[in-house]
Design a protein around this motif. Structure first.
Motif, mmCIF file in Angstrom:
data_model
loop_
_atom_site.group_PDB
_atom_site.id
_atom_site.type_symbol
_atom_site.label_atom_id
_atom_site.label_comp_id
_atom_site.label_asym_id
_atom_site.label_seq_id
_atom_site.Cartn_x
_atom_site.Cartn_y
_atom_site.Cartn_z
ATOM 1 N N MET A 27 -8.048 -14.169 -10.835
ATOM 2 C CA MET A 27 -6.645 -14.199 -10.367
ATOM 3 C C MET A 27 -6.130 -13.174 -11.520
ATOM 4 N N LEU A 28 -4.969 -12.548 -10.748
ATOM 5 C CA LEU A 28 -4.237 -11.584 -11.307
ATOM 6 C C LEU A 28 -2.549 -11.600 -11.075
ATOM 7 N N THR A 29 -1.879 -11.583 -12.105
ATOM 8 C CA THR A 29 -0.498 -11.564 -12.012
ATOM 9 C C THR A 29 0.268 -10.203 -12.435
ATOM 10 N N LEU A 30 0.924 -9.876 -11.357
ATOM 11 C CA LEU A 30 1.598 -8.567 -11.586
ATOM 12 C C LEU A 30 3.146 -8.753 -11.742
ATOM 13 N N LYS A 31 3.815 -7.938 -12.395
ATOM 14 C CA LYS A 31 5.213 -8.051 -12.454
ATOM 15 C C LYS A 31 5.673 -6.947 -11.293
ATOM 16 N N VAL A 32 6.755 -7.359 -10.510
ATOM 17 C CA VAL A 32 7.281 -6.496 -9.457
ATOM 18 C C VAL A 32 8.567 -6.448 -9.482
ATOM 19 N N SER A 33 9.092 -5.211 -9.496
ATOM 20 C CA SER A 33 10.772 -5.080 -9.609
ATOM 21 C C SER A 33 11.305 -4.819 -8.175
ATOM 22 N N GLY A 34 12.354 -5.204 -7.868
ATOM 23 C CA GLY A 34 12.921 -4.752 -6.423
ATOM 24 C C GLY A 34 13.037 -5.864 -5.629
ATOM 25 N N MET A 35 12.420 -7.206 -5.928
ATOM 26 C CA MET A 35 12.537 -8.520 -5.139
ATOM 27 C C MET A 35 13.827 -9.125 -5.436
ATOM 28 N N THR A 36 14.687 -9.408 -4.431
ATOM 29 C CA THR A 36 15.896 -9.886 -4.859
ATOM 30 C C THR A 36 16.294 -11.161 -4.039
ATOM 31 N N CYS A 37 15.467 -11.493 -2.980
ATOM 32 C CA CYS A 37 15.746 -12.692 -1.989
ATOM 33 C C CYS A 37 14.360 -13.241 -1.419
ATOM 34 N N GLY A 38 14.514 -14.319 -0.627
ATOM 35 C CA GLY A 38 13.179 -14.890 -0.049
ATOM 36 C C GLY A 38 12.487 -13.900 0.975
ATOM 37 N N HIS A 39 13.372 -13.081 1.701
ATOM 38 C CA HIS A 39 12.676 -12.065 2.511
ATOM 39 C C HIS A 39 11.779 -10.965 1.706
ATOM 40 N N CYS A 40 12.128 -10.667 0.609
ATOM 41 C CA CYS A 40 11.640 -9.894 -0.246
ATOM 42 C C CYS A 40 10.326 -10.461 -0.719
ATOM 43 N N ALA A 41 10.436 -11.606 -0.937
ATOM 44 C CA ALA A 41 9.072 -12.336 -1.418
ATOM 45 C C ALA A 41 8.269 -12.481 -0.511
ATOM 46 N N GLN A 42 8.493 -12.760 0.790
ATOM 47 C CA GLN A 42 7.785 -12.954 2.024
ATOM 48 C C GLN A 42 7.113 -11.161 2.371
ATOM 49 N N THR A 43 8.004 -10.498 2.252
ATOM 50 C CA THR A 43 7.322 -9.188 2.563
ATOM 51 C C THR A 43 6.303 -8.920 1.627
ATOM 52 N N VAL A 44 6.406 -9.029 0.475
ATOM 53 C CA VAL A 44 5.427 -8.722 -0.794
ATOM 54 C C VAL A 44 4.199 -9.821 -0.375
#
Length: 66
Positions: free
Chosen positions: A1-18
């Motif tokens: 398992m790997l957890t990464l910090k991601v910047s630029g996600m501001t909404c549910g659509h962003c989360a879905q895209t990632v």
């Protein structure tokens, strides 16, 4: 398992895209995005550099490991 910090996600659509970008990698079993924390946790055996590249290709920036 790997957890990464991601910047630029501001909404549910962003989360879905990632999520979709990371889960498209063949050896990723599951990607869980925590929008509030700005993190994505990846389950599977994908290479970290491939995961980072998929996130960046989707238009977001990886800040490092969480």
């Amino acid at each position: 398992m790997l957890t990464l910090k991601v910047s630029g996600m501001t909404c549910g659509h962003c989360a879905q895209t990632v999520t979709k970008a990371v889960e498209a990698l063949p050896t990723v079993e599951r990607a869980l995005v925590d929008l509030k924390a700005g993190e994505v946790t990846v389950e599977g055996s994908a290479d970290e550099s491939a995961i980072r590249q998929a996130i960046e290709d989707a238009g977001y920036e990886v800040q490092g490991r969480a």
